[in-house]
Enzyme design. Structure first.
Site, PDB file in Angstrom:
ATOM      1  N   SER A  64       0.832  -1.196   0.000  1.00 11.15           N
ATOM      2  CA  SER A  64       0.000   0.000   0.000  1.00 11.15           C
ATOM      3  C   SER A  64       0.868   1.249   0.000  1.00 11.15           C
ATOM      4  O   SER A  64       1.970   1.247   0.580  1.00 11.15           O
ATOM      5  CB  SER A  64      -0.909   0.029   1.238  1.00 11.15           C
ATOM      6  OG  SER A  64      -1.653   1.247   1.297  1.00 11.15           O
ATOM      7  N   ASP A 121       2.427   9.204  10.273  1.00  5.37           N
ATOM      8  CA  ASP A 121       1.182   9.840  10.699  1.00  5.37           C
ATOM      9  C   ASP A 121       0.028   9.628   9.726  1.00  5.37           C
ATOM     10  O   ASP A 121      -1.018  10.282   9.846  1.00  5.37           O
ATOM     11  CB  ASP A 121       1.400  11.341  10.913  1.00  5.37           C
ATOM     12  CG  ASP A 121       1.895  12.039   9.642  1.00  5.37           C
ATOM     13  OD1 ASP A 121       2.214  11.341   8.650  1.00  5.37           O
ATOM     14  OD2 ASP A 121       1.970  13.284   9.650  1.00  5.37           O
ATOM     15  N   LYS A 176       3.172  -3.504   7.173  1.00  5.30           N
ATOM     16  CA  LYS A 176       3.365  -3.862   5.768  1.00  5.30           C
ATOM     17  C   LYS A 176       4.799  -3.536   5.337  1.00  5.30           C
ATOM     18  O   LYS A 176       5.448  -4.319   4.624  1.00  5.30           O
ATOM     19  CB  LYS A 176       2.374  -3.114   4.883  1.00  5.30           C
ATOM     20  CG  LYS A 176       0.925  -3.576   4.974  1.00  5.30           C
ATOM     21  CD  LYS A 176       0.041  -2.750   4.049  1.00  5.30           C
ATOM     22  CE  LYS A 176      -1.421  -3.145   4.163  1.00  5.30           C
ATOM     23  NZ  LYS A 176      -1.686  -4.495   3.607  1.00  5.30           N
TER      24      LYS A 176
END
Length: 239
Positions: free
Chosen positions: A90, A97, A118
């Site tokens: 992703s 943040d 991830k």
């Protein structure tokens, strides 16, 4: 099914020459928080509330996006036949943040920070490929926001290190992500091995029309790939 390091994973990888990893933890909204968010929009004197999310037991980012993906990578290596791993991750992995990292808030670090877990799995894959001396190769795709729209109708955009998030085209149809992964599996040229990049798309009708030449698209990266020195000061322990 739970494939974290179990026999089924080994069996899936045996006698295969490639592995595609598509697994991800799935946050689910807390119903009460949705109600409160709606009420806060209707009542002008009430402070705005945001929906809250959680992960099912055993389905946290640490368990799924790190340990689960690590188990798949280890099984591929143990097979002795897998030569290429394509990992769908992703965008946002350089951003501590990022809003997605707050989902599951209130729990331990393993219950939140999905993008960072991830990222940890990506780093593990890169390290294992480097250790292999070229016997194992990788391609890592960081899609933007996933759209349930038809594929093959848009110009695709690539970049690295979340630069695309600074623009106004930060999403991509799921079908186009799937097509990109299939093309990566078919690419044997060294130019398209051991590469990690971000993927988004223009709106239908924008730009130069629908992308057809995926090799040309990746050549546009000019040899760039994700900088795994990022992010800095991660709450998730990274290599």
């Amino acid at each position: 099914r739970d494939h974290r390091g179990h026999k089924s994973l080994k069996e899936l990888c045996e006698n295969q020459d490639a592995l595609v990893i598509l697994t991800s933890a799935v946050p689910k909204p807390k119903i009460v928080s949705i109600v409160m968010a709606l009420v806060s929009k209707l009542l002008p004197w009430m402070e705005n509330q945001k929906p809250q999310f959680s992960y099912q037991e055993g389905g946290s980012p640490e368990m799924v996006d790190w340990l689960g993906q690590k188990a798949q990578i280890d099984a591929a290596i143990a097979s002795g036949t897998v030569k290429k791993i394509v990992l769908c991750s992703s965008m946002g992995g350089t951003q501590i943040d990022n809003f997605l990292n707050t989902m599951g808030g209130g729990g331990a670090p393993g219950e939140t920070n999905i993008l960072l877990w991830k990222r940890k799995a990506e780093m593990y894959l890169v390290a294992k490929c480097e250790e292999s001396g070229g016997a194992l190769r990788y391609a890592i795709v960081h899609p933007g926001g996933l759209l349930d729209k038809p594929g093959g109708e848009r110009e695709l955009l690539v970049g690295v290190d979340d630069a695309l998030l600074d623009g106004d085209r930060r999403s991509v149809p799921r079908a186009d992500v799937a097509a990109m992964i299939v093309e990566l599996l078919k690419m044997d040229d060294e130019t398209f091995q051991n590469v990690s990049f971000d993927l988004a798309s223009r709106e239908v009708g924008e730009g130069n029309g629908a992308t057809r030449d995926y090799k040309k698209l990746l050549i546009g990266l000019n040899g760039k790939s994700a900088n795994y020195q990022l992010p800095l000061n991660s709450p998730v322990p990274l290599p």
